[in-house]
Structure formats: C-alpha cells, structure tokens
Design a protein around this motif. Sequence first.
Motif, mmCIF file in Angstrom:
data_model
loop_
_atom_site.group_PDB
_atom_site.id
_atom_site.type_symbol
_atom_site.label_atom_id
_atom_site.label_comp_id
_atom_site.label_asym_id
_atom_site.label_seq_id
_atom_site.Cartn_x
_atom_site.Cartn_y
_atom_site.Cartn_z
ATOM 1 N N MET A 129 -9.729 -8.003 11.126
ATOM 2 C CA MET A 129 -8.678 -8.089 10.126
ATOM 3 C C MET A 129 -9.012 -9.078 9.013
ATOM 4 O O MET A 129 -9.018 -8.730 7.856
ATOM 5 C CB MET A 129 -7.373 -8.529 10.780
ATOM 6 C CG MET A 129 -6.748 -7.457 11.642
ATOM 7 S SD MET A 129 -5.855 -6.311 10.640
ATOM 8 C CE MET A 129 -4.539 -7.367 10.071
ATOM 9 N N CYS A 172 -9.486 -1.484 8.171
ATOM 10 C CA CYS A 172 -8.401 -2.169 8.867
ATOM 11 C C CYS A 172 -7.099 -1.998 8.089
ATOM 12 O O CYS A 172 -7.092 -1.449 6.997
ATOM 13 C CB CYS A 172 -8.724 -3.641 9.046
ATOM 14 S SG CYS A 172 -8.710 -4.529 7.483
ATOM 15 N N ALA A 173 -6.034 -2.473 8.704
ATOM 16 C CA ALA A 173 -4.716 -2.313 8.094
ATOM 17 C C ALA A 173 -4.669 -3.001 6.734
ATOM 18 O O ALA A 173 -4.056 -2.513 5.794
ATOM 19 C CB ALA A 173 -3.645 -2.882 9.015
ATOM 20 N N GLY A 174 -5.322 -4.153 6.634
ATOM 21 C CA GLY A 174 -5.345 -4.886 5.376
ATOM 22 C C GLY A 174 -5.936 -4.038 4.256
ATOM 23 O O GLY A 174 -5.450 -4.048 3.128
ATOM 24 N N ILE A 193 -5.887 -0.780 4.036
ATOM 25 C CA ILE A 193 -4.926 0.247 3.628
ATOM 26 C C ILE A 193 -3.996 -0.327 2.574
ATOM 27 O O ILE A 193 -3.812 0.240 1.508
ATOM 28 C CB ILE A 193 -4.094 0.745 4.841
ATOM 29 C CG1 ILE A 193 -5.003 1.395 5.866
ATOM 30 C CG2 ILE A 193 -3.026 1.719 4.384
ATOM 31 C CD1 ILE A 193 -4.268 1.927 7.077
ATOM 32 N N GLY A 194 -3.440 -1.509 2.900
ATOM 33 C CA GLY A 194 -2.486 -2.146 2.001
ATOM 34 C C GLY A 194 -3.118 -2.444 0.654
ATOM 35 O O GLY A 194 -2.560 -2.137 -0.394
ATOM 36 N N VAL A 196 -3.684 6.463 1.642
ATOM 37 C CA VAL A 196 -4.941 6.314 2.354
ATOM 38 C C VAL A 196 -4.912 7.162 3.618
ATOM 39 O O VAL A 196 -3.900 7.209 4.308
ATOM 40 C CB VAL A 196 -5.171 4.834 2.737
ATOM 41 C CG1 VAL A 196 -6.282 4.699 3.757
ATOM 42 C CG2 VAL A 196 -5.479 4.014 1.502
ATOM 43 N N ASN A 197 -5.996 7.841 3.893
ATOM 44 C CA ASN A 197 -6.159 8.475 5.190
ATOM 45 C C ASN A 197 -7.287 7.751 5.913
ATOM 46 O O ASN A 197 -8.448 7.856 5.549
ATOM 47 C CB ASN A 197 -6.505 9.963 5.025
ATOM 48 C CG ASN A 197 -6.534 10.678 6.359
ATOM 49 O OD1 ASN A 197 -6.933 10.101 7.373
ATOM 50 N ND2 ASN A 197 -6.106 11.921 6.371
ATOM 51 N N MET A 198 -6.902 6.981 6.914
ATOM 52 C CA MET A 198 -7.857 6.114 7.593
ATOM 53 C C MET A 198 -8.862 6.941 8.408
ATOM 54 O O MET A 198 -10.030 6.585 8.520
ATOM 55 C CB MET A 198 -7.087 5.187 8.531
ATOM 56 C CG MET A 198 -7.897 4.036 9.012
ATOM 57 S SD MET A 198 -8.279 2.951 7.640
ATOM 58 C CE MET A 198 -9.656 2.089 8.351
ATOM 59 N N SER A 199 -8.381 8.049 8.978
ATOM 60 C CA SER A 199 -9.242 8.844 9.852
ATOM 61 C C SER A 199 -10.420 9.423 9.083
ATOM 62 O O SER A 199 -11.510 9.559 9.603
ATOM 63 C CB SER A 199 -8.461 9.979 10.493
ATOM 64 O OG SER A 199 -7.248 9.497 10.985
ATOM 65 N N ASP A 206 -5.487 7.499 13.040
ATOM 66 C CA ASP A 206 -5.977 6.116 13.010
ATOM 67 C C ASP A 206 -5.157 5.277 12.041
ATOM 68 O O ASP A 206 -4.801 4.145 12.319
ATOM 69 C CB ASP A 206 -7.444 6.069 12.567
ATOM 70 C CG ASP A 206 -8.344 6.781 13.559
ATOM 71 O OD1 ASP A 206 -7.955 6.833 14.738
ATOM 72 O OD2 ASP A 206 -9.397 7.276 13.161
ATOM 73 N N GLY A 207 -4.855 5.886 10.891
ATOM 74 C CA GLY A 207 -4.112 5.171 9.863
ATOM 75 C C GLY A 207 -2.704 4.854 10.341
ATOM 76 O O GLY A 207 -2.201 3.752 10.117
ATOM 77 N N MET A 223 -2.518 1.833 12.280
ATOM 78 C CA MET A 223 -2.738 0.594 11.539
ATOM 79 C C MET A 223 -1.604 0.257 10.583
ATOM 80 O O MET A 223 -1.332 -0.904 10.301
ATOM 81 C CB MET A 223 -4.025 0.714 10.732
ATOM 82 C CG MET A 223 -5.255 0.659 11.601
ATOM 83 S SD MET A 223 -6.687 0.926 10.593
ATOM 84 C CE MET A 223 -7.977 0.635 11.800
ATOM 85 N N ARG A 224 -0.958 1.310 10.070
ATOM 86 C CA ARG A 224 0.065 1.085 9.054
ATOM 87 C C ARG A 224 1.196 0.192 9.542
ATOM 88 O O ARG A 224 1.854 -0.477 8.760
ATOM 89 C CB ARG A 224 0.653 2.419 8.591
ATOM 90 C CG ARG A 224 -0.077 2.963 7.404
ATOM 91 C CD ARG A 224 0.410 4.334 7.027
ATOM 92 N NE ARG A 224 -0.614 5.011 6.269
ATOM 93 C CZ ARG A 224 -0.840 4.770 4.975
ATOM 94 N NH1 ARG A 224 -0.094 3.899 4.327
ATOM 95 N NH2 ARG A 224 -1.790 5.409 4.349
ATOM 96 N N LEU A 243 0.934 -2.436 10.841
ATOM 97 C CA LEU A 243 0.579 -3.825 10.564
ATOM 98 C C LEU A 243 0.643 -4.173 9.077
ATOM 99 O O LEU A 243 0.516 -5.318 8.694
ATOM 100 C CB LEU A 243 -0.843 -4.105 11.067
ATOM 101 C CG LEU A 243 -1.033 -3.899 12.564
ATOM 102 C CD1 LEU A 243 -2.505 -3.961 12.914
ATOM 103 C CD2 LEU A 243 -0.260 -4.945 13.339
ATOM 104 N N VAL A 244 0.817 -3.135 8.254
ATOM 105 C CA VAL A 244 0.846 -3.409 6.810
ATOM 106 C C VAL A 244 2.197 -3.980 6.430
ATOM 107 O O VAL A 244 3.231 -3.428 6.772
ATOM 108 C CB VAL A 244 0.587 -2.110 6.011
ATOM 109 C CG1 VAL A 244 0.649 -2.396 4.521
ATOM 110 C CG2 VAL A 244 -0.739 -1.526 6.394
#
Lengths: 784, 49
Positions: free
Chosen positions: A1, A53-55, A57-58, A75-78, B35-36, B39-40, B42-43
């Motif tokens: 993170m 990581c989540a950060g 995305i933000g 955002v699409n993390m996958s 996955d997102g 995690m989201r 935590l945003v």
Amino acid sequence: MTSCRSKTNGRLPDISFANPQAVAKSTDELSGFAHEVRPGISRLELVVPDMHCAGCIGRIERALNGHSAVTEARVNMSTRRVAVQWRSAAAEPAEFVDLLQTAGYASHPFAEREDAAEADRKRSRELVLAMAVAGFAAGNIMLLSVSVWSGASDATRDLFHWLSALIALPAIAFSGRVFFRSAWTALSARSLNMDVPISLAVILAGAMSLYETIGHGDVAYFDAAVMLLFFLLVGRYLDHRTRARARDAVSQLVSLTARTAAFKLPDGSLTPRAIAELAAGDIISVAPDESLPVDGVVVSGTSDIDRSMLTGESMPETASAGTRVHEGTTNLSATLDIRVEACGGETLLASIIATMEAAEQHKAHYVRLADAAARIYAPAVHITALATFIGWMLVGGGDWHTALLAAIAVLIITCPCALGLAVPVVQVVASGALFQAGIMAKSGDAMERLAAIDTAVFDKTGTLTLGRPHLTGPAALDVEHLGLAAGLAAGSRHPLSRAVTAMAAQRGVSPTPLDAVEEVPGSGLLGHRGNQTVRLGSRAWCGEAPGDGNSLENETPSDDGRLELCLKVGDSRMVVLRFEDEPRPDAVQTLAALKQRSLKVEILSGDRPGAVEHMARLLGIKRRQSAVDPVAKARYLQKLAGGGAKVLMVGDGINDAPALAAGYTSMAPSTAADVGRMAADFVFFGDNLSAVATAHTIARRAKALVLQNFGIAAAYNVIAIPFAVLGYASPLVAAIAMSTSSIIVSCNAMRLRIGIPHSGRDTASGAEPRQPAASARPSDRSAA
Amino acid sequence: MTNLLILIPAALFLGGLGLIAFVWSLRSGQYEDLDGAAMRILVDEEDGE
C-alpha cells in the motif's frame, strides 16, 4: 500500500521534456483508439500496467476526474485498465495520458481487436448463462429427487418425475448446446473428444428418464444429467476465463510502436507521416526519447543512442553525421535528422522478428495434459459403456431396458466431472497466485511446460541486471557534489545522468539549481553556478589531458564492467563518480535457488566479454557466452533443445526475441522490448528476479496438483465403475459420487496457495521504490 | 398432496428469482472487476473534491 506513494519520488520531471511535436504525434495516434459511445461522449481505455493497490485506484480515478471534460473514469483492477469517458469536444485523449503521467503512472491506449474481443465476450456470456441455468435446474431437481429418494411413491413420485422432466429437458437443451456443438464438430471430423461421451450421457440419460417417467418407472436420472452439465460447465467456464485473461494480457502487452514519423519537408518544416509511406532517401527527424522507426544514416545532429534493446550492449553510443542507426534503438539526448535507408519489412528489427517467427514454427507442438488425458479417457468410457450394455444383454437374455439403464449409469458415473475440473481449477488458482506475485502467464500450457524445464538460460543486460547503471562510488561523495551533479543531470536522459538523479533522490539530496545547462552528446554536461563552471562528463570534458591513459569517450567502460563520470566544479580537483550496471537485487539468491533445484544455469549475452565475465563471476555462473548475436542465440537454444534439454529462456531485448521464441518456454521482465514481451510466455513486473523462481515453484506445484487430481479422478472411477457396471449405481449414488469427487478435486487445487509468498508483488515494490516504467527504460514511453 | 401444490410453485418461484437476480448482476457488470471490488473498500471517499 505505502509503496505506491514512493512512485512519485525520485522521478525526473518528464512532462517538461515532452516536446510539442511528440504530443502532437501521440494525440494523432490516440484518437484512433477512442470511440463515441453516445453523441458527444467519447470513450477510451488506457492500460496502466503499474497499478496494484487500492491507493492506485483512488489516485488514478481522482487524477482523471479532476479534468473538467471527464464524465466518468473507472478503474478495472483485474485487467489493469482505466476506462475514461469525456465530452469529445472538450478534451484530447493525449491529455489523459499526460494526467496519468503527472500522477506517476505510465499508460498506453488499449487496442483490442474488436472482433476477437466480441467473440470472446459472447462465448463467456453463453457459458455463464448456461452455467446459471444448469445450476438453477440442478438445485430444483435435487429438491424433488430428495423427496423421491426418501420414499415418495406412486402418484407423488410420478408427479415429481414429471416436474423434474419439465425443468430438466429445457435446461439440458439450453445448457447442453456447448457440449453438443463441440461433440458434433468432433464427430463430423471423424474423431472423438471429451464432449462426445458427455453429450451421449446427457442425451441418453434425459431420453431414458423421460421414457421411465412415461412408463411410471421408479428411476429417473434427470438430476444426474443436469448436475453433470453444471459441474462440467463450471470447469469449462474457468478454463475459458483463464484463457481469456491470458489473451487479454497479451493484447495489453502490445504497446504502441511508433506509427508515424516526423517527416522533414524540403523547406525544413516537419509533418507527421505514416511509417508505411516512408521511402528510402526520405529525411525524418527523431526527437529525444523517441525510438527510431527506421534503419538509416544520421544526416545532422549528434546524440547518444541507447542500443541495449537491439544488442544487449549496456552503454549508449554516440551517433553523429554518417553513423548508421537502427529501428528499435532509442534516441537519448538531442534531435537527430536521419536519412531513411530501410523501413518496414527490411530493417534489422524486421529481420530479427522474422528469425523469431521461424524459431516459433520449429517448436514442437505441445499436447496439453488435459487433452492427453482426454485422448485416453474418452474411448475408455465408450468401450466400458458398450461392454456393459452387451454384457447385460447376454446375461439378461435380451432385456434391453435393464442393459440400457446400466450402460447409461456407466456413462454418467464415468463422465469426467472431476476430470473436467482437474485442470481448470488448478490453472485458475495457479494463475491467480502468479498474478499476485506479479507474473503474467500467457497460456495454461506455458505453465505446464515451465514445470518441466531442466535448464535456465539468462540474458545479461536488463535481465540479470536492471539495465540501468547505479551510482556506486565514491562512498564518501558529499552532499554538495551530489547536489551539483544532480542539478546538471536532471535534464539529461543519459543512463548515467539518470543514475545520478536517482541516487540524489534516494539520499534525499535536492538538485542544486544551475544556470544555462547544456548537454554535449558524447561528452558531457555543462552548467554555471554564479561565476563557477560546473562540468559533468568524460575525463576529457573535465579538462583532463587526453593522454593520461583514459579514453576520450566517457561511455567506454573499463574492463571490469565499471563506468565512470567526472565532476569538476570551477578549478577544484575533479571527482570521479563510479557506476555499475547492478544485478537485480535478488539475482544471486534466485540463481542459487534455481541451481538447488538442479537446473543448469547459463548466461547468453550480446554484451562485451569483460562485462559478461564480471557479472558471471559476481553471480557464480560457470557457463557463459558473450557477444552472441540474436540469430546465434536462437540457434544455441535450438541446439540445446536438439540435445533433449528443456530450456527456459529469460531475456528482455529485441536481440533475445528469437531465443525467447526458440526456448521450450520463456520469460521476460515487463521492462522488455515489445517484441521480447510478445515472444515470452511469461512476463514479470517489478525489479525482483525472484519472480523466475516463484513462477517455477508455482508451475511445478500446479503440475503436481493436476497429476494428483487425475489420480483422484481415476481412483474415483476405479471404485465407481464396478458399481455402475453391475447395475448398483442408483441416481442417489451417482449424485453423491459426482459431487464429492468434484469437490475433492477443487479443494485439492486450493492447496496450491499454501506456502506461496502471498504478496510478492508488494514486497517487490516495497523493497526498492519502483519507478514507473517510464523511467526504467526510455523505449517504454512510446505512448507518452 | 395439496401442500405440494403450493410449495412446489413457491420453491420454483424463489429459485427462479435467484436465477433472475444472478443474470441481472451479470448483465450489470458486477463480475467485471473482482480484484478491484476487493480493493475499493479501502479507497477513501473524498467528498467535495
């Protein structure tokens, strides 16, 4: 993170270097990827390889939403992509790439081949829907079946059978199509695949149960038929998802190679022109940090050229009027005018790619474990069922009804539920584990091949090393000198300058601002502080007499692989800075670990013998070859393969691409050249070479688990088939046997995760502040 | 027996409801980024930004 935050530390202010011409070019390119979703609203997908990581995305969403024209950024993390929608008139796509760059993320547009992607999505939707319908039907029929098994009789049982038929038959017709189609294709080609016994079992079971229901019989296999479909569809879907993900990964790796070049008109002005339209004799202009789109000869300008991707040579070479330059190398310091000699299919790069494709064709066709199993299994099932039918006909004196029921029971029981799940479940878990360790697998069979290797061949520059020099001495370099050096180096793209800036950032030294900084390619940098002149460059540049035994060119490393740069402030004594192209932080441990698994480890490099010797000694590798050209690399791998070796090739450069293709399997770091990443079966992110060992561990475990699963499925059959053959496989037994074996196989696959470092990716980036790909290798920045 | 006439349709209806809910969630893209989604959570939502 927290590692995410370090992304912006120590970065060179890249944006300030973007020359207007480069931006114009990328806008031109990017517009091609955007499309209108609604009138006035455009949409573009950008691949952001560094988000993890989540950060992230933000930060990414905030950065894009901060733009006034953006209506939505998601955002699409996958898939590591971000989809942006904006009011078309109010923004140019290139602005979003710049925004992300400012936020510390390199990005490039996602170019999906529309038709392939569409077909993929359609297939995926079909499978999920079929799975949902089969699941729904199986659940409801099971509800009715439980009542029958617990003693419902006569009219109640008939009613329940009829209800089951009403649910099961449409569900079979709908969900079974996936298998029927494939079985039909196989039969029309006069061959057998796994889907033939599956289709037979489902159709025969459905038809037979319907016949029983009409005749008030007491057994119906509706539940078994539908449950069979459900389990198999789960396996099919997982398999499809793994492949779709791998395909996705491949399409993300295709970053943009330059498609247009700045064409120089006779009057000296520049205009963008497609590479395909260039002809020999044309003059093009290449800005700093752009990769060369053609082979040619420099007409005017002097600059440093990074040839590492093409040759493995770690230090740039100086090019000036008359120097031959090649496609795929990167211009570092100043604008060059180049006369085109060859482009498109005739360049050195194109001939290397041709070699790579040839190497790929020579590769023996690999039979996937699942297919190998199916080839033995499918005929066995048919023969057993047929033998059961004939046996019962003989014993029962022509009682076809009992014989057929027993044969169907055999088909249902032996139907490869567990076998259908054995491979896909393991692969899903394994590719998930790989993904978390920062490794992308491009196909499932690559994983199977990786498990079987006995030799690992490594390239040196960019693979064993980071491909970027690191300031190593003098240890006592004081803050003032480092600050001055960093102040000079801040604007330069030369690898040694970058190393200086990186060290300054790492030690928290802020660059001293200097006036009138200029860069003389091939010599060094010059700046002023007050009335003092500050010089950073070769010994000659700093005023040392050329005759003191040191070479004039600052790029020529001494024989032990060390590089140096001199800093002279005013008239004081000059300070010599020493650099090394460091091995990756855990190269020694990784190679030791591989050797411990009794793999043969070798170095195969295109770099000079001195540099290769030094690195090989450092890493303790005995077998090494230096100054090997791309074709010879591939030939060497083919020779090894001819000797029966199964070779894992790890490399990053364009010069490694043929060898990567020739290897039994191959791996490349994400900083590799486009061609290298395309040729490799695996791509790993981050600076840690341990990814190679991790991937090998996961692959070996996955293979062990697949074999275990086959064993479980086989054991299950050995126990269950005699019951079925003898006619004891009631619908209840079939239902229990089928679900238990499937669950056991799935649970077994989950064991893969035990003991695998869970977040290799995060520790990788935490240990060493991972910079955006942009600063790792200039050529990655083609889209910026 | 008469209970069944109510119970079976009720069971099928509820099962069907589940199926429809699943198809809806699938169509509305809720499985696109697993996955997102993890995690989201935590945003930090920064309102008013």
